[in-house]
Scaffold this motif. Structure first.
Motif, PDB file in Angstrom:
ATOM      1  N   THR A   1      49.609  42.122  57.561  1.00  0.00           N
ATOM      2  CA  THR A   1      50.480  43.271  58.293  1.00  0.00           C
ATOM      3  C   THR A   1      51.297  44.008  57.080  1.00  0.00           C
ATOM      4  OG1 THR A   1      51.592  41.906  58.251  1.00  0.00           O
ATOM      5  CG2 THR A   1      50.733  42.173  60.333  1.00  0.00           C
ATOM      6  N   ARG A   2      51.965  44.993  57.563  1.00  0.00           N
ATOM      7  CA  ARG A   2      52.705  45.201  55.912  1.00  0.00           C
ATOM      8  C   ARG A   2      53.702  43.912  55.438  1.00  0.00           C
ATOM      9  NH1 ARG A   2      54.679  51.386  57.402  1.00  0.00           N
ATOM     10  NH2 ARG A   2      55.124  50.899  59.135  1.00  0.00           N
ATOM     11  N   ALA A   3      54.400  43.607  56.649  1.00  0.00           N
ATOM     12  CA  ALA A   3      54.727  42.721  56.400  1.00  0.00           C
ATOM     13  C   ALA A   3      54.879  41.255  55.358  1.00  0.00           C
ATOM     14  CB  ALA A   3      56.478  42.315  57.450  1.00  0.00           C
ATOM     15  N   GLY A   4      53.948  40.870  56.435  1.00  0.00           N
ATOM     16  CA  GLY A   4      52.815  39.613  55.380  1.00  0.00           C
ATOM     17  C   GLY A   4      52.959  39.635  54.234  1.00  0.00           C
ATOM     18  N   ALA A   5      51.968  40.765  54.195  1.00  0.00           N
ATOM     19  CA  ALA A   5      52.066  41.934  52.533  1.00  0.00           C
ATOM     20  C   ALA A   5      52.937  42.242  52.024  1.00  0.00           C
ATOM     21  CB  ALA A   5      50.855  42.762  52.541  1.00  0.00           C
ATOM     22  N   ALA A   6      54.327  42.211  52.156  1.00  0.00           N
ATOM     23  CA  ALA A   6      55.531  42.048  51.057  1.00  0.00           C
ATOM     24  C   ALA A   6      55.848  40.194  51.322  1.00  0.00           C
ATOM     25  CB  ALA A   6      56.271  42.292  51.793  1.00  0.00           C
ATOM     26  N   ARG A   7      55.252  39.715  51.580  1.00  0.00           N
ATOM     27  CA  ARG A   7      55.526  37.740  52.132  1.00  0.00           C
ATOM     28  C   ARG A   7      55.335  36.896  50.860  1.00  0.00           C
ATOM     29  NH1 ARG A   7      57.373  39.099  57.231  1.00  0.00           N
ATOM     30  NH2 ARG A   7      55.311  37.994  58.188  1.00  0.00           N
TER      31      ARG A   7
ATOM     32  N   GLY B   1      51.448  39.440  45.659  1.00  0.00           N
ATOM     33  CA  GLY B   1      49.436  38.928  44.882  1.00  0.00           C
ATOM     34  C   GLY B   1      48.512  39.853  45.329  1.00  0.00           C
ATOM     35  N   ASN B   2      47.827  39.424  45.683  1.00  0.00           N
ATOM     36  CA  ASN B   2      46.913  39.651  46.282  1.00  0.00           C
ATOM     37  C   ASN B   2      46.388  40.723  47.276  1.00  0.00           C
ATOM     38  OD1 ASN B   2      46.456  37.989  47.336  1.00  0.00           O
ATOM     39  ND2 ASN B   2      44.350  36.996  46.640  1.00  0.00           N
ATOM     40  N   ALA B   3      47.244  41.177  48.401  1.00  0.00           N
ATOM     41  CA  ALA B   3      47.324  40.962  49.552  1.00  0.00           C
ATOM     42  C   ALA B   3      47.731  42.461  49.633  1.00  0.00           C
ATOM     43  CB  ALA B   3      48.961  40.456  50.571  1.00  0.00           C
ATOM     44  N   ARG B   4      47.207  43.102  50.608  1.00  0.00           N
ATOM     45  CA  ARG B   4      47.577  45.028  50.897  1.00  0.00           C
ATOM     46  C   ARG B   4      47.963  44.883  52.168  1.00  0.00           C
ATOM     47  NH1 ARG B   4      41.633  47.473  49.658  1.00  0.00           N
ATOM     48  NH2 ARG B   4      40.877  45.995  47.770  1.00  0.00           N
ATOM     49  N   GLY B   5      48.699  45.915  52.711  1.00  0.00           N
ATOM     50  CA  GLY B   5      49.500  45.356  53.918  1.00  0.00           C
ATOM     51  C   GLY B   5      48.995  46.637  54.622  1.00  0.00           C
ATOM     52  N   LEU B   6      48.463  46.801  55.771  1.00  0.00           N
ATOM     53  CA  LEU B   6      48.236  47.591  56.775  1.00  0.00           C
ATOM     54  C   LEU B   6      48.811  47.900  57.909  1.00  0.00           C
ATOM     55  CD1 LEU B   6      44.665  47.436  56.993  1.00  0.00           C
ATOM     56  CD2 LEU B   6      45.821  49.454  55.184  1.00  0.00           C
ATOM     57  N   ALA B   7      49.347  49.378  57.969  1.00  0.00           N
ATOM     58  CA  ALA B   7      49.883  49.141  59.239  1.00  0.00           C
ATOM     59  C   ALA B   7      49.353  49.591  60.565  1.00  0.00           C
ATOM     60  CB  ALA B   7      51.494  50.230  59.923  1.00  0.00           C
ATOM     61  N   PRO B   8      49.330  49.485  61.903  1.00  0.00           N
ATOM     62  CA  PRO B   8      48.241  50.009  62.418  1.00  0.00           C
ATOM     63  C   PRO B   8      48.447  51.411  61.900  1.00  0.00           C
ATOM     64  CG  PRO B   8      50.370  49.002  64.361  1.00  0.00           C
ATOM     65  CD  PRO B   8      50.470  49.071  62.427  1.00  0.00           C
ATOM     66  N   TRP B   9      45.970  51.009  62.588  1.00  0.00           N
ATOM     67  CA  TRP B   9      45.416  52.199  62.661  1.00  0.00           C
ATOM     68  C   TRP B   9      45.581  52.957  61.208  1.00  0.00           C
ATOM     69  CZ3 TRP B   9      42.401  52.015  65.722  1.00  0.00           C
ATOM     70  CH2 TRP B   9      42.531  51.979  67.296  1.00  0.00           C
ATOM     71  N   SER B  10      46.469  52.386  59.518  1.00  0.00           N
ATOM     72  CA  SER B  10      45.548  52.981  58.622  1.00  0.00           C
ATOM     73  C   SER B  10      44.682  51.990  58.256  1.00  0.00           C
ATOM     74  CB  SER B  10      47.562  51.975  57.648  1.00  0.00           C
ATOM     75  OG  SER B  10      47.874  50.882  57.818  1.00  0.00           O
TER      76      SER B  10
ATOM     77  N   THR C   1      45.405  38.702  60.645  1.00  0.00           N
ATOM     78  CA  THR C   1      46.157  38.782  61.313  1.00  0.00           C
ATOM     79  C   THR C   1      47.636  38.916  61.143  1.00  0.00           C
ATOM     80  OG1 THR C   1      45.566  37.029  63.502  1.00  0.00           O
ATOM     81  CG2 THR C   1      44.303  38.782  62.755  1.00  0.00           C
ATOM     82  N   HIS C   2      48.119  37.538  61.066  1.00  0.00           N
ATOM     83  CA  HIS C   2      49.771  37.119  60.419  1.00  0.00           C
ATOM     84  C   HIS C   2      49.733  35.988  59.785  1.00  0.00           C
ATOM     85  CE1 HIS C   2      49.178  35.341  64.838  1.00  0.00           C
ATOM     86  NE2 HIS C   2      50.402  35.569  64.690  1.00  0.00           N
ATOM     87  N   ASP C   3      51.022  36.012  58.726  1.00  0.00           N
ATOM     88  CA  ASP C   3      50.818  35.211  58.094  1.00  0.00           C
ATOM     89  C   ASP C   3      51.962  34.589  58.756  1.00  0.00           C
ATOM     90  OD1 ASP C   3      53.688  35.651  55.761  1.00  0.00           O
ATOM     91  OD2 ASP C   3      53.064  36.917  57.845  1.00  0.00           O
ATOM     92  N   HIS C   4      53.046  34.163  59.667  1.00  0.00           N
ATOM     93  CA  HIS C   4      54.027  33.266  60.115  1.00  0.00           C
ATOM     94  C   HIS C   4      53.724  32.217  61.156  1.00  0.00           C
ATOM     95  CE1 HIS C   4      54.023  37.175  62.265  1.00  0.00           C
ATOM     96  NE2 HIS C   4      54.565  36.497  63.328  1.00  0.00           N
TER      97      HIS C   4
END
Length: 262
Positions: free
Chosen positions: A90-96, A99-108, A65-68
């Motif tokens: 989250t998109r911000a979390g995937a950027a941080r 690797g294998n992370a996919r980031g999603l904005a709400p309702w995507s 749900t969040h990485d921070h």
């Protein structure tokens, strides 16, 4: 279709369905450490996981749900991420994380596909991890709605760390919910006084009245000093709730696999 859920403690749950093994917010550090959350906030971890990280087994997907914040992703949980097939966050979390992370904005949405397993569509749902205008401080958070063929009552919804606000109420308008894993605990910090950062039991009752899930599993309400509502407090509030809410509550024994309907 039946789904097997093992609540490992805190926000961490193992979800097994159709050959998939999905893990929410991995937290596997031992108790005793204090974690800083920024802006003068911190919390001490009071309880370790019911199952050690090296005994969880292979993980196909981490739903983060969040990485921070350390109570949603601690050091041991972070070390697990590269071994998972996919991390959805989250998109911000995937950027941080990369690797294998996919980031999603709400309702995507994104879809998990593997040979011999049913596809699972994962849709990010809105969260606000604090009072109005707090997002620049607390950061982005999402919940997750999981949909696969054979669900009888609706999607499996993981609320994420959120207060009750218009964004999370959209779930009631947009999704039928079968099984809901609700993040509770009524988080509060001395530095910000009465402000809440996650659902209180009373607000959870209001959310359940709006969303009307078939089954509600409370998670992320214990094991840290920043939680202000224990299971006893939550139980009393749920016991006083209308029957259409209290009859839907299902407390899972920590560490015990439990079969549930969606």
């Amino acid at each position: 279709m039946t789904v097997r859920v093992t609540h490992l403690g805190g926000p961490t749950a193992l979800i097994e369905v159709g050959g998939w093994r999905l893990l929410t917010d991995p937290t596997f550090d031992p108790p005793g450490r204090t974690y800083a959350f920024g802006w003068g906030t911190s919390s001490q971890k009071l309880a370790g996981p019911a199952v050690a990280v090296d005994r969880v087994g292979p993980i196909d997907v981490v739903l983060l749900t969040h990485d921070h914040h350390g109570d949603n992703l601690d050091d041991a949980g972070r070390r697990l991420l590269p071994s998972a097939g996919t991390v959805v966050t989250t998109r911000a979390g995937a950027a941080r994380l990369g690797g294998n992370a996919r980031g999603l904005a709400p309702w995507s949405s994104t879809t998990l596909v593997a040979r011999g397993r049913p596809p699972i569509e994962i849709t990010a749902t809105p969260c606000r991890h604090g009072p109005p205008l707090s997002r620049p401080i607390v950061g982005d958070v999402v919940g997750f709605a999981l949909r696969w063929d054979g669900q009888r009552h609706g999607v499996l919804w993981i609320s994420g760390d959120t207060v009750l606000y218009g964004g999370v109420r959209q779930v009631a308008d947009r999704l039928p919910v079968g099984l809901a894993l609700l993040h509770l605990g009524g988080v509060r910090f001395p530095v910000t006084g009465p402000l809440r950062y996650t659902l209180t039991a009373r607000k959870a009752v209001a959310l359940c009245q709006a969303v009307r899930p078939h089954t509600v599993v409370p998670v992320h309400y214990e094991g840290w000093t920043h939680f202000q509502q224990s299971r006893d407090v939550i139980d009393r509030e749920f016991a006083a709730a209308p029957r259409d809410v209290r009859d839907r509550i299902r407390w899972l024994p920590i560490g015990t696999p439990t079969d549930l309907e969606t």
